[in-house]
Design a protein around this motif. Structure first.
Motif, PDB file in Angstrom:
ATOM      1  N   VAL A 166      -0.142  14.757  11.473  1.00 32.83           N
ATOM      2  CA  VAL A 166       0.572  13.959  10.401  1.00 32.83           C
ATOM      3  C   VAL A 166      -0.182  12.647   9.865  1.00 32.83           C
ATOM      4  O   VAL A 166      -0.172  11.746  10.547  1.00 32.83           O
ATOM      5  CB  VAL A 166       2.012  13.950  10.100  1.00 32.83           C
ATOM      6  CG1 VAL A 166       2.719  14.966  10.095  1.00 32.83           C
ATOM      7  CG2 VAL A 166       2.317  13.064  11.803  1.00 32.83           C
ATOM      8  N   ALA A 167       0.154  12.320   9.418  1.00 30.05           N
ATOM      9  CA  ALA A 167      -0.682  11.463   8.501  1.00 30.05           C
ATOM     10  C   ALA A 167      -0.107  10.949   6.904  1.00 30.05           C
ATOM     11  O   ALA A 167       0.208  11.712   5.875  1.00 30.05           O
ATOM     12  CB  ALA A 167      -1.927  10.871   8.061  1.00 30.05           C
ATOM     13  N   VAL A 168       1.019   9.166   6.804  1.00 25.92           N
ATOM     14  CA  VAL A 168       1.230   9.124   5.509  1.00 25.92           C
ATOM     15  C   VAL A 168       0.600   8.022   4.824  1.00 25.92           C
ATOM     16  O   VAL A 168      -0.734   6.738   5.316  1.00 25.92           O
ATOM     17  CB  VAL A 168       3.110   8.719   5.728  1.00 25.92           C
ATOM     18  CG1 VAL A 168       3.598   7.924   4.787  1.00 25.92           C
ATOM     19  CG2 VAL A 168       3.414   9.664   6.699  1.00 25.92           C
ATOM     20  N   THR A 169       0.852   8.342   3.653  1.00 31.49           N
ATOM     21  CA  THR A 169      -0.657   7.189   2.636  1.00 31.49           C
ATOM     22  C   THR A 169      -0.146   5.583   2.749  1.00 31.49           C
ATOM     23  O   THR A 169       1.411   5.596   2.969  1.00 31.49           O
ATOM     24  CB  THR A 169      -0.762   7.513   1.302  1.00 31.49           C
ATOM     25  OG1 THR A 169       0.956   7.788   1.030  1.00 31.49           O
ATOM     26  CG2 THR A 169      -1.339   8.688   0.948  1.00 31.49           C
ATOM     27  N   PRO A 170      -0.228   4.956   2.487  1.00 30.00           N
ATOM     28  CA  PRO A 170      -0.003   3.438   3.178  1.00 30.00           C
ATOM     29  C   PRO A 170       1.364   2.724   1.769  1.00 30.00           C
ATOM     30  O   PRO A 170       2.152   1.982   2.131  1.00 30.00           O
ATOM     31  CB  PRO A 170      -1.435   2.538   2.621  1.00 30.00           C
ATOM     32  CG  PRO A 170      -2.167   3.128   3.253  1.00 30.00           C
ATOM     33  CD  PRO A 170      -1.930   4.825   2.197  1.00 30.00           C
ATOM     34  N   ASP A 171       1.086   3.647   0.902  1.00 24.25           N
ATOM     35  CA  ASP A 171       2.805   3.331  -0.248  1.00 24.25           C
ATOM     36  C   ASP A 171       3.461   4.060   0.167  1.00 24.25           C
ATOM     37  O   ASP A 171       4.521   3.919  -0.192  1.00 24.25           O
ATOM     38  CB  ASP A 171       1.797   3.517  -1.858  1.00 24.25           C
ATOM     39  CG  ASP A 171       1.452   4.993  -2.544  1.00 24.25           C
ATOM     40  OD1 ASP A 171       1.379   5.758  -1.142  1.00 24.25           O
ATOM     41  OD2 ASP A 171       0.826   5.264  -3.471  1.00 24.25           O
ATOM     42  N   GLY A 172       3.272   5.281   0.998  1.00 26.90           N
ATOM     43  CA  GLY A 172       4.543   6.037   1.323  1.00 26.90           C
ATOM     44  C   GLY A 172       4.997   7.305   0.516  1.00 26.90           C
ATOM     45  O   GLY A 172       6.588   7.795   1.102  1.00 26.90           O
ATOM     46  N   ARG A 173       4.325   7.562  -0.501  1.00 23.23           N
ATOM     47  CA  ARG A 173       4.562   8.932  -1.281  1.00 23.23           C
ATOM     48  C   ARG A 173       3.924   9.889  -0.512  1.00 23.23           C
ATOM     49  O   ARG A 173       4.625  10.771  -1.761  1.00 23.23           O
ATOM     50  CB  ARG A 173       4.154   8.343  -2.600  1.00 23.23           C
ATOM     51  CG  ARG A 173       4.502   7.076  -3.457  1.00 23.23           C
ATOM     52  CD  ARG A 173       3.705   6.505  -4.473  1.00 23.23           C
ATOM     53  NE  ARG A 173       3.736   8.156  -5.294  1.00 23.23           N
ATOM     54  CZ  ARG A 173       2.743   7.845  -5.825  1.00 23.23           C
ATOM     55  NH1 ARG A 173       1.201   7.615  -5.757  1.00 23.23           N
ATOM     56  NH2 ARG A 173       2.446   9.105  -7.076  1.00 23.23           N
TER      57      ARG A 173
END
Length: 485
Positions: A166-173
């Motif tokens: 899993v990975a999340v974009t830096p803006d958390g969207r």
């Protein structure tokens, strides 16, 4: 008439103890904690790294985790840590003490089978973990004291089986999930990456048709500006690169996929987004040839395409699998097996990195962890906390003003750079806290100070999709208006 000179001011990190916030003990300047999870001994090793030399020193006793412990996720404020336990479907929760010491708290069921990849959002509010054999991703809200509460409707089902990374974009969207089948049909399977929108309450909605590609995919990294994502597919020995659209949609990068030595698993982007590094354990599974494995480095082109850096790949013990990088991008670490005992015990391989991204093994590498069996996502670094800017001005003569930033602080290091803008079109960068400036005329001027710590952390939050390296803060800059008469 000579104007009378005057000056007027017009404007002007923590540990969790028993669920409450207290001010942290200052960390020794220039130290950074690096962790290695040990799946077979079910514990976590902690190294304290000298940020100047990169040398890791094994510190303290190993901390108990659950059976088959895999990846760690740390909150951006460096107060909490969580580890996925593949062997019993739980998460181990910890508070973080001085020098990164882990203090066990609770064991939380994930609600699924074989939790593997785990990530905390860059805002520190939510945690997600992938269930390999439950075809789902569990989501939790993180309370201020660290308690995990399942999100509404969690776990969320995935349209493709076997979610691993899993990975999340830096803006958390947006949340991305890498898929790979470890079961008996593995050699006939096709990997995938799927895309979820993260709502304001943390719940997930799958928003794109999964992209089918490679085989036995999983680990991902996202460059800190959020523009590109790179996914490893182990059985096909390749990295798939994507541009990330404003709506979270993925578009293949030029010349993707990129070949990488046998069985790439761990992957990490550098803090400046110019390089990507990969750990390849070469276990001889999934139809890939066996070997000792290696760490590879790639330069990221202007179009996002990857090209190998000079002298890549390099040996990194036996079976390097997890990989992480220090916040200043000068040192790289891979969890691996110790070649001095045929890889039976765990170790940490360490590399220096130059401006061209070239890797250089550090003397004494690899360093024993004392544990056994590093596995998926088994290397992590404690996030660097941004500094806090503060200064006072003082007239010394005429229109000459001295500015003193000695009151600026850094919670886990030291302030190393001061950038001044004086409000009259001029600026100055200093290593020391004091600056002197002579104004050309009378008037009101806004003076701005931005400070950077010894590991390069300042105002920006720097995330690699799986972890925050620098928890930058607006407090690293401050401004005051001064009136020059």
């Amino acid at each position: 008439m000579r104007h009378h000179q005057g000056l007027r001011l017009l404007s002007v990190t923590a540990l969790l103890v028993a669920g409450t916030l207290t001010q942290p003990e200052p960390a020794p300047a220039g130290e950074r904690a690096v962790y290695v999870t040990n799946s077979e001994s079910s514990d976590i090793s902690r190294f304290v790294v000298d940020a100047a030399t990169g040398r890791p020193i094994l510190t303290g006793d190993r901390v108990t985790a659950g059976p088959g412990v895999r990846q760690m996720a740390l909150t951006p404020d460096a107060r909490l840590a969580y580890a996925s336990n593949a062997g019993n479907g739980t998460i181990s929760a910890y508070k973080i003490g001085p020098q990164g010491r882990l203090i066990p708290q609770a064991t939380v069921p994930t609600g699924g089978d074989t939790p593997l990849g785990i990530v905390v959002t860059p805002g520190g509010r939510f945690l997600y973990v992938a269930h390999v054999f439950s075809r789902s991703v569990a989501g939790f809200a993180i309370a201020p004291g660290g308690r995990l509460s399942p999100l509404s409707g969690s776990p969320t089902q995935t349209s493709v089986a076997n979610p691993r990374g899993v990975a999340v974009t830096p803006d958390g969207r947006f949340l991305y999930v890498g898929h790979g089948d470890p079961g008996p049909d593995r050699l006939n399977s096709i990997g995938a990456i799927s895309t979820f929108a993260i709502k304001t309450d943390g719940t997930l909605t799958e928003i794109e048709t999964p992209i089918r590609l490679g085989r036995f995919c999983g680990a991902m990294t996202i460059v800190p500006d959020g523009s590109r994502l790179y996914l490893t597919c182990s059985d096909t020995s390749e990295i798939h690169g994507f541009a990330i659209g404003a709506d979270g949609a993925l578009t293949a990068l030029p010349h993707s996929p990129y070949a990488v030595p046998t069985f790439p698993e761990g992957i990490i982007a550098s803090p400046d987004g110019r390089f990507v590094y990969v750990a390849s354990p070469a276990p001889g599974t999934g139809g890939t040839p066996p070997g000792d494995g290696a760490v590879s480095g790639f330069a990221v082109g202007a179009d996002g395409a990857l090209t190998p850096v000079r002298r890549s790949p390099l040996p990194a013990g036996i079976g390097p699998v997890g990989i992480t990088i220090l916040p200043d991008g000068r040192f790289l670490y891979a969890s691996t097996g110790d070649p001095r005992d045929d890889g039976l015990d765990g170790a940490l391989s360490a590399f220096g990195l130059d401006a061209a991204g070239t890797m250089r093994p550090l003397p004494g590498s690899p360093f024993p962890t004392g544990g056994v069996g590093p596995a998926y996502g088994s290397a992590a670094v404690l996030p660097d906390q941004g500094p806090v800017a503060s200064f006072t001005p003082r007239v010394v003569a005429g229109r000459t003003v001295t500015f003193d930033a000695s009151a600026s602080t850094d919670p886990d290091g030291q302030v190393a750079r001061h950038h001044w803008t004086f409000g009259d079109g001029t600026s100055l960068t200093t290593a020391g806290p004091r600056a002197t400036h002579t104004y050309p005329r009378a008037g009101t001027f806004r003076v701005t100070l931005t400070v950077t710590d010894n590991e390069g952390c300042s105002t920006a939050l720097i995330s690699t999709g799986q972890a925050v390296l620098c928890n930058g803060t607006p407090a690293a800059t401050t401004a005051r208006d001064i009136l020059i008469r």
